[in-house]
Motif scaffolding. Structure first.
Motif, PDB file in Angstrom:
ATOM      1  N   ALA A 321       0.824  -1.211   0.000  1.00 24.71           N
ATOM      2  CA  ALA A 321       0.000   0.000   0.000  1.00 24.71           C
ATOM      3  C   ALA A 321       0.855   1.256   0.000  1.00 24.71           C
ATOM      4  CB  ALA A 321      -0.934  -0.016   1.206  1.00 24.71           C
ATOM      5  N   LEU A 322       1.960   1.223   0.750  1.00 26.33           N
ATOM      6  CA  LEU A 322       2.803   2.412   0.862  1.00 26.33           C
ATOM      7  C   LEU A 322       3.759   2.574  -0.316  1.00 26.33           C
ATOM      8  CD1 LEU A 322       3.607   2.414   4.681  1.00 26.33           C
ATOM      9  CD2 LEU A 322       1.914   3.762   3.439  1.00 26.33           C
ATOM     10  N   SER A 323       3.720   1.651  -1.267  1.00 25.91           N
ATOM     11  CA  SER A 323       4.522   1.821  -2.468  1.00 25.91           C
ATOM     12  C   SER A 323       3.991   2.958  -3.339  1.00 25.91           C
ATOM     13  CB  SER A 323       4.526   0.521  -3.293  1.00 25.91           C
ATOM     14  OG  SER A 323       5.128  -0.521  -2.554  1.00 25.91           O
ATOM     15  N   GLU A 324       2.791   3.418  -3.046  1.00 22.20           N
ATOM     16  CA  GLU A 324       2.206   4.540  -3.769  1.00 22.20           C
ATOM     17  C   GLU A 324       2.621   5.845  -3.092  1.00 22.20           C
ATOM     18  OE1 GLU A 324      -1.977   4.006  -3.842  1.00 22.20           O
ATOM     19  OE2 GLU A 324      -1.843   1.860  -4.316  1.00 22.20           O
ATOM     20  N   PRO A 325       3.234   6.788  -3.839  1.00 23.58           N
ATOM     21  CA  PRO A 325       3.685   8.048  -3.239  1.00 23.58           C
ATOM     22  C   PRO A 325       2.581   8.797  -2.497  1.00 23.58           C
ATOM     23  CG  PRO A 325       4.597   7.808  -5.436  1.00 23.58           C
ATOM     24  CD  PRO A 325       3.629   6.690  -5.255  1.00 23.58           C
ATOM     25  N   ALA A 326       1.368   8.676  -2.980  1.00 25.59           N
ATOM     26  CA  ALA A 326       0.263   9.395  -2.344  1.00 25.59           C
ATOM     27  C   ALA A 326      -0.020   8.899  -0.937  1.00 25.59           C
ATOM     28  CB  ALA A 326      -1.002   9.278  -3.200  1.00 25.59           C
ATOM     29  N   ARG A 327       0.474   7.709  -0.592  1.00 31.78           N
ATOM     30  CA  ARG A 327       0.260   7.185   0.768  1.00 31.78           C
ATOM     31  C   ARG A 327       1.376   7.590   1.717  1.00 31.78           C
ATOM     32  NH1 ARG A 327      -2.942   2.777   1.557  1.00 31.78           N
ATOM     33  NH2 ARG A 327      -2.621   3.337   3.734  1.00 31.78           N
ATOM     34  N   LEU A 328       2.598   7.685   1.236  1.00 27.00           N
ATOM     35  CA  LEU A 328       3.718   8.030   2.115  1.00 27.00           C
ATOM     36  C   LEU A 328       3.696   9.496   2.544  1.00 27.00           C
ATOM     37  CD1 LEU A 328       6.917   6.245   0.719  1.00 27.00           C
ATOM     38  CD2 LEU A 328       5.734   5.801   2.876  1.00 27.00           C
ATOM     39  N   GLN A 329       3.385  10.387   1.635  1.00 29.39           N
ATOM     40  CA  GLN A 329       3.504  11.814   1.930  1.00 29.39           C
ATOM     41  C   GLN A 329       2.580  12.291   3.057  1.00 29.39           C
ATOM     42  OE1 GLN A 329       2.960  12.919  -2.165  1.00 29.39           O
ATOM     43  NE2 GLN A 329       5.105  13.497  -2.408  1.00 29.39           N
ATOM     44  N   PRO A 330       1.313  11.880   3.090  1.00 29.72           N
ATOM     45  CA  PRO A 330       0.470  12.303   4.217  1.00 29.72           C
ATOM     46  C   PRO A 330       0.982  11.800   5.565  1.00 29.72           C
ATOM     47  CG  PRO A 330      -0.887  11.523   2.407  1.00 29.72           C
ATOM     48  CD  PRO A 330       0.526  11.164   2.063  1.00 29.72           C
ATOM     49  N   LEU A 331       1.513  10.568   5.591  1.00 29.25           N
ATOM     50  CA  LEU A 331       2.093  10.045   6.832  1.00 29.25           C
ATOM     51  C   LEU A 331       3.256  10.923   7.284  1.00 29.25           C
ATOM     52  CD1 LEU A 331       2.226   6.183   6.217  1.00 29.25           C
ATOM     53  CD2 LEU A 331       0.826   7.357   7.916  1.00 29.25           C
ATOM     54  N   SER A 332       4.099  11.315   6.349  1.00 25.21           N
ATOM     55  CA  SER A 332       5.257  12.150   6.668  1.00 25.21           C
ATOM     56  C   SER A 332       4.833  13.493   7.242  1.00 25.21           C
ATOM     57  CB  SER A 332       6.115  12.346   5.414  1.00 25.21           C
ATOM     58  OG  SER A 332       7.187  13.221   5.681  1.00 25.21           O
ATOM     59  N   ARG A 333       3.869  14.138   6.602  1.00 19.70           N
ATOM     60  CA  ARG A 333       3.431  15.456   7.073  1.00 19.70           C
ATOM     61  C   ARG A 333       2.807  15.369   8.462  1.00 19.70           C
ATOM     62  NH1 ARG A 333       1.959  15.974   1.483  1.00 19.70           N
ATOM     63  NH2 ARG A 333      -0.154  15.243   1.957  1.00 19.70           N
TER      64      ARG A 333
END
Length: 358
Positions: A321-333
């Motif tokens: 699931a986290l291989s999609e950039p759209a999933r990692l960025q919100p977690l980071s912010r």
């Protein structure tokens, strides 16, 4: 205001069974105290993995208590006796305790030998007789301690007071900037100083049969108390990915800043990752980590995988699931919004603000 001429006694333990967290975070606080001109003495119980050598290598005083655990009041007496030569006749400025087995019965005997008494707690499950209470956990409220500390006690609550070494704040800006593309290439696995329950090898075993993932490398970190090196080496050999093993990593901030995702324990190291905006898959390794894992997940700052026994079902789907950039960025912010890495300086400022004692 500086701490010149002021003295801080720290009572905390580390061992291969307890882990490193209590000593490591109080060591960070002691170094921030020393940066303002103060002096610190650590009193630790002698046990395998007590980190006494590290305390001394960092330039702080150390006294070791006998290995056998005793009742809290007896522990306080032993600590008073062990530190007598360092304390001298004048009261200390602060006696601080960070220990799940020590609370008000340990703190009361320090009224007099210390001008003020402080405690670091994560549980809000026992009474403290202190002038200052620090609980750096997300989701904790000051009112959780209404019946547990004197009404006059100052309460420092939440991850804005997390005790992180200064290099995490120093690398924060660059770490956040490199997360703009949201790629998942570098995974860091770190389960804390003692790797409880062999969690690292269990993570690697769950990762080994995974279908193709975009990972370019996996870095595994083992801390100074870990007794699991052999089994981790075996698990790494079975992993069909480029891997690196780092023992007692001296620059965790740089390593985490270079990673795209962490697989880590839901303990104090969570705030290091948040400071750097590093998305995290959380593993719960102790019952007292459950509330923190839930709070981080509720804030959208991490994904919780549950306990090690759930890894075969939870790890690979989460990575996919986290291989999609759209999933990692919100977690980071969301993670970066919780902790800026300046907590130690805030806590020292609070210690200095409290004045000469009562």
């Amino acid at each position: 205001m500086d701490a010149r001429g002021r003295r801080l006694l720290v009572r905390a333990d580390a061992s291969t069974t307890l882990g490193a967290g209590h000593v490591m975070r109080t060591l960070t606080l002691a170094e921030a105290w020393r940066d303002r001109g103060g002096e610190a003495l650590f009193v630790c119980r002698e046990a395998p993995g007590n980190l006494g050598e590290l305390v001394q290598a960092r330039g702080h005083g150390l006294r070791l208590l006998p290995p056998e655990a005793v009742a809290p009041a007896q522990d306080a007496l032993q600590t008073l006796q062990a530190s007598a030569d360092w304390r001298g006749a004048a009261p200390l400025d602060w006696a601080l305790v960070d220990h799940y087995s020590l609370a008000a019965d340990w703190e009361r005997p320090w009224r007099g030998p210390a001008a003020r008494v402080a405690a670091i707690d994560d549980l809000a499950d026992r009474a403290h007789d202190v002038d200052l209470l620090l609980d750096q956990n997300l989701g904790r409220q000051a009112t959780d301690y209404d019946a547990l500390v004197p009404a006059t006690a100052r309460r420092l609550i939440g991850p804005t007071h997390a005790l992180l070494r200064p290099e995490f704040a120093e690398r924060r800006t660059a770490s956040l900037a490199r997360r703009a593309n949201g790629e998942l290439r570098h995974l860091v696995i770190s389960m804390g100083g003692s790797d409880p329950g062999g969690a690292t090898a269990r993570c690697l075993a769950a990762l080994a049969p995974a279908p193709a993932l975009p990972l370019a490398r996996v870095t595994v970190v083992l801390g100074p108390q870990a007794q699991t090196l052999a089994q981790v080496r075996r698990a790494l050999a079975a992993l069909p990915l480029p891997t690196e093993l780092r023992l007692n990593e001296p620059d965790m901030a740089s390593l985490l800043a270079s990673a795209d995702l962490a697989l880590g324990a839901a303990g104090g190291s969570a705030w290091e990752r948040c400071c750097l905006g590093l998305p995290t898959l959380l593993l719960v390794l102790a019952d007292n980590q459950v509330p923190g894992a839930r709070a981080l997940a509720a804030q959208g700052a991490a994904l919780s995988l549950g306990g090690p026994e759930e890894l075969p079902q939870t790890l690979v789907p989460a990575l996919q699931a986290l291989s999609e950039p759209a999933r990692l960025q919100p977690l980071s912010r969301a993670a970066a919004a919780l902790c800026d890495g300046l907590g130690a300086a805030r806590v020292v400022e609070a210690l200095l603000d409290e004045g000469p004692g009562r």
